[in-house]
Design a protein around this motif. Structure first.
Motif, short mmCIF file in Angstrom:
data_model
loop_
_atom_site.label_atom_id
_atom_site.label_comp_id
_atom_site.label_asym_id
_atom_site.label_seq_id
_atom_site.Cartn_x
_atom_site.Cartn_y
_atom_site.Cartn_z
N ALA A 1 0.34 1.70 -3.60
CA ALA A 1 0.11 3.37 -3.17
C ALA A 1 1.31 3.75 -2.90
CB ALA A 1 -1.32 3.08 -2.09
N LEU B 1 -7.15 2.13 -1.88
CA LEU B 1 -5.59 2.32 -2.03
C LEU B 1 -5.34 2.21 -3.55
CD1 LEU B 1 -4.02 0.42 0.68
CD2 LEU B 1 -3.96 2.96 0.68
N LEU C 1 -6.12 5.34 -5.03
CA LEU C 1 -5.79 6.38 -4.24
C LEU C 1 -3.96 6.60 -4.90
CD1 LEU C 1 -5.23 8.26 -2.19
CD2 LEU C 1 -3.85 6.55 -0.88
N ALA C 2 -3.43 5.33 -5.42
CA ALA C 2 -2.61 5.37 -6.23
C ALA C 2 -2.74 6.06 -7.81
CB ALA C 2 -2.04 3.48 -6.44
#
Lengths: 406, 338
Positions: free
Chosen positions: B87, B242, B245-246
């Motif tokens: 992330a 995460l 998200l990344a």
């Protein structure tokens, strides 16, 4: 890190032989792409599969055994649950076997209805296969398109039999009920749109370079191997052997229909894909003929004591009421003997072997399931292939674990 | 510039970018579910809020409330580190992306519309996104699961291979612009976009970008059909979020780079009153980025997945030679014209 080669292979008692110091990968029974609860113990070298050992039995239902405690007419409901993607095909195979045992003639109309519904079953089964196969390879949209069309077929099932999946519509001597008015119109409406839908799937897949790369020359099986391992159905026709029981040993009224048996010669995943796609088109042809030429007449044989009498007669004739009561409460006795009936299910040869000991319950029912035979050839197909191919190959043999384990 | 003001300005810009980025990720994801839904004759999320607009919030709450599982046999520290690494690195790449040519006035200072303007911005982005592979490798290794391990091995080789093609594809435009600064590259496209002379490089970049962000048809590290969920099989709750998200931030980054390097960044017809003139470049930029994001979603609704060996062969035997050839031709032409 723990030793990666230690795996609880003995969990279900499957014997795994390793061919060297490789990683053992437990694939399934909970895995998105083993189509139910197949467990594969893969021995892999990097991503290359050295050896594969299928482990079955996770969906054992004991249906064959259960049949022995049911009256002949009650067994029909159990057969639905064996191969739940084409319940009507199972119904058909069972009732044909019993009719063979009794030596009963079935009215032509009933036979045509059976053919019609059976081919719709083939289409719906192939749709589930195509959708999941494509999903395994990453083409997500095809999956939803296929289920969209399958839904239409399930609606027709529901209209005809009252049930979407566990239809139990065929009966010894005919079918359960007079098909509702307008059934043929519904089927016609489906037939009108469906060929375009097949074209839609083909647009997404048939000439797609990624699809071709994933399926061509993958999972090759030779004709000799097919015959040796008892592989039947589309997998067998994909190696160039045009064995289709609808043509070679016609049952029901299949000899009255005009259709081709699609055959390919490459023997790979792509060939199986093309065979099934073409089969759907042929099934459309058969259904179209059934709709156009549906004969008039009774939908069940008149065999007192075996086939339930008409509801009208029960209200006016005492004998009919008695027969109805006797069949429902005591079943009907079948003279001692045995019969085997094989039909072409969407997955291959499905056979029911029934032994009667003269009572009203079968002494033994054995099911020869196409999935079981086809699955046996899996290790041969995946050896030396990549992990991703295993998924494509499992998809291409189109197994239903309910049918494998029974 | 006094230090205090500098920090204040940076802080405000970081805050704004972070907020915009996270909101964007949430709504790209909603847009993806809606658009793919339409493509697959479904409707997508509709139940949470009007037209399902609150779905991302519901998802976020779900991620926070889910049980956070750490496998017993996992390497605890690395297991925790890798989602954070993924992330962070993905967000780091965004810092050098300019979203407009002008400056904004903040605390009495004129400051460019990007968190920091460094003269090797493009190189920085390539470097940081390359580091992103550590998140995947460590996640797969530390989970101590065979499926995760296979996923991370795939991820590592795929990202390293396609990183090369990605970088090489960008060299053509760099030669044309004569700079590594994203701002200069955009300014060099005043008269024509680099997609015209560098169409091949654009295609190579686009393909490699799909692989770089692990999206279909190159989503092998997380191929759910084969590997469960690949390198993040063992992750749950916010740790999984995460990674998620990344992936989406990376999608935004490569879309931004594609816009800046090939589609002329914020260039586009500018007209009307002063306010409109000020806003239009930003609008053009956002529209171009959205076009790429839509492309990602569109492809996901259409294509099946490559196989591992095919992916590698395609990267090394097709993309890299093509990119090298493109560099050669570009430099020859630029050299001859100079």
């Amino acid at each position: 890190m723990a030793d990666v080669s230690s795996i609880p292979v003995a969990v279900s008692g499957v014997h795994v032989e390793t061919k060297g110091k490789h990683l053992l990968l437990n694939m399934g029974p909970q895995h998105p792409s083993t189509h139910g609860v197949l467990r594969l113990v893969l021995e892999i070298d990097g991503e290359v599969v050295v050896n594969a050992t299928p482990d079955i039995g996770y969906l054992h239902t004991g249906i064959e055994k259960s049949c022995e405690s049911k009256y002949y007419q009650q067994v029909v409901t159990l057969t639905d649950r064996i191969d739940y993607l084409c319940p009507l095909t199972n119904n058909l195979c069972y009732v044909l076997a019993v009719e063979k045992l009794i030596g009963m003639e079935v009215p032509r109309r009933a036979q045509w209805i059976r053919v019609l519904l059976n081919e719709l079953s083939r289409i719906s089964s192939h749709l589930v296969w195509l959708g999941t196969h494509a999903l395994d390879i990453g083409a997500m949209s095809v999956f939803l398109y296929c289920f969209r069309e399958r839904e239409e077929i399930l609606k027709i099932y529901e209209y005809v039999s009252g049930q979407r999946m566990m239809t139990s519509y065929f009966r010894i001597g005919g079918v359960a009920l007079e098909p509702p008015l307008g059934m043929l119109d519904r089927v016609r409406a489906f037939l009108k749109t469906f060929p375009d839908k097949i074209a839609e799937y083909e647009t997404l897949l048939t000439h797609n370079p990624i699809w071709l790369g994933r399926t061509q020359n993958v999972g090759y099986l030779s004709a000799a191997d097919c015959l040796a391992w008892g592989v039947t159905g589309p997998c067998l026709r994909a190696v160039g052997i045009p064995l289709d029981l609808r043509k070679t040993n016609p049952y029901s009224a299949y000899n009255e229909f005009d259709f081709d048996v699609p055959v390919r010669t490459e023997g790979d995943v792509y060939a199986r894909y093309m065979v099934r796609i073409d089969e759907m088109k042929q099934s459309v042809r058969i259904v179209q003929q059934a709709v156009d030429g549906m004969p008039e007449g009774p939908f069940k044989a008149s065999a007192e004591g075996i086939v339930l009498p008409d509801r009208d007669k029960m209200k006016s004739e005492m004998e009919a009421l008695i027969y109805h009561f006797k069949i429902v409460t005591e079943g009907f006795k079948i003279p001692a003997g045995e019969a085997y009936q094989a039909i072409e299910s969407p997955r291959g040869q499905m056979g029911y072997y029934i032994v009667s000991d003269g009572t009203s319950k079968p002494y033994r029912v054995h099911v020869r399931s196409a999935s079981f035979g086809n699955l046996q050839a899996l290790p041969r197909m995946v050896e030396g292939r990549l992990l991703a191919d295993v998924v494509a190959i499992i998809g291409s043999i189109d197994i239903v674990l309910g049918e494998v384990d029974r | 510039m006094p230090n205090a003001t500098f920090f204040l300005i940076s802080l405000v810009k970081c805050g704004v970018v972070l907020f915009v980025l996270l909101t964007l990720v949430a709504y790209i994801q909603l847009a993806e579910r809606k658009i793919v839904g339409r493509m697959q004759s479904r409707v997508g999320p509709t139940r949470v809020g009007p037209f399902g607009l609150l779905q991302p919030a519901a998802d976020a709450i779900k991620f926070i409330l889910k049980e956070d599982i750490t496998p017993d046999s996992a390497h605890k520290f690395l297991y925790l580190l890798s989602p954070a690494l993924s992330a962070t690195l993905s967000m780091l790449a965004i810092t050098v992306i300019p979203i407009g040519g002008g400056t904004v006035r903040l605390f009495g200072q004129n400051t460019p519309m990007q968190i920091t303007d460094i003269n090797v911005g493009l190189l920085f982005i390539l470097g940081v996104t390359s580091l992103g592979v550590y998140g995947i490798v460590l996640a797969g290794w530390s989970s101590n699961s065979k499926y995760s391990l296979l996923g991370s091995l795939r991820g590592a080789s795929q990202m390293v291979s396609y990183e090369l093609a990605l970088g090489l594809a960008l060299i053509g435009p760099i030669i044309l612009a004569g700079s590594l600064s994203l701002r200069h590259i955009v300014e060099a496209q005043q008269h024509y976009w680099f997609i015209v002379p560098q169409f091949l490089a654009f295609l190579i970049y686009l393909t490699a970008a799909f692989a770089e962000t692990n999206r279909i048809p190159f989503d092998l590290p997380e191929a759910e059909g084969e590997l469960g969920a690949g390198y993040h099989t063992e992750y749950s709750a916010m740790k999984f979020a995460l990674f998620f998200l990344a992936e989406y931030i990376n999608m935004i980054t490569v879309s931004c780079v594609a816009t800046l390097v090939f589609l002329g960044g914020w260039h586009g017809p500018v007209f009307g009153p002063a306010l409109l003139r000020a806003i239009l470049p930003l609008v053009w930029f956002v529209l171009k980025v959205c076009f790429f994001l839509f492309l990602y979603i569109w492809v996901r609704g259409t294509l099946p997945r490559f196989r591992y060996d095919q992916l590698m062969a395609f990267g090394w035997k097709v993309l890299v030679p093509l990119a090298l050839g493109n560099i050669l031709v570009t430099s020859l032409i630029v050299g001859l014209l100079a």
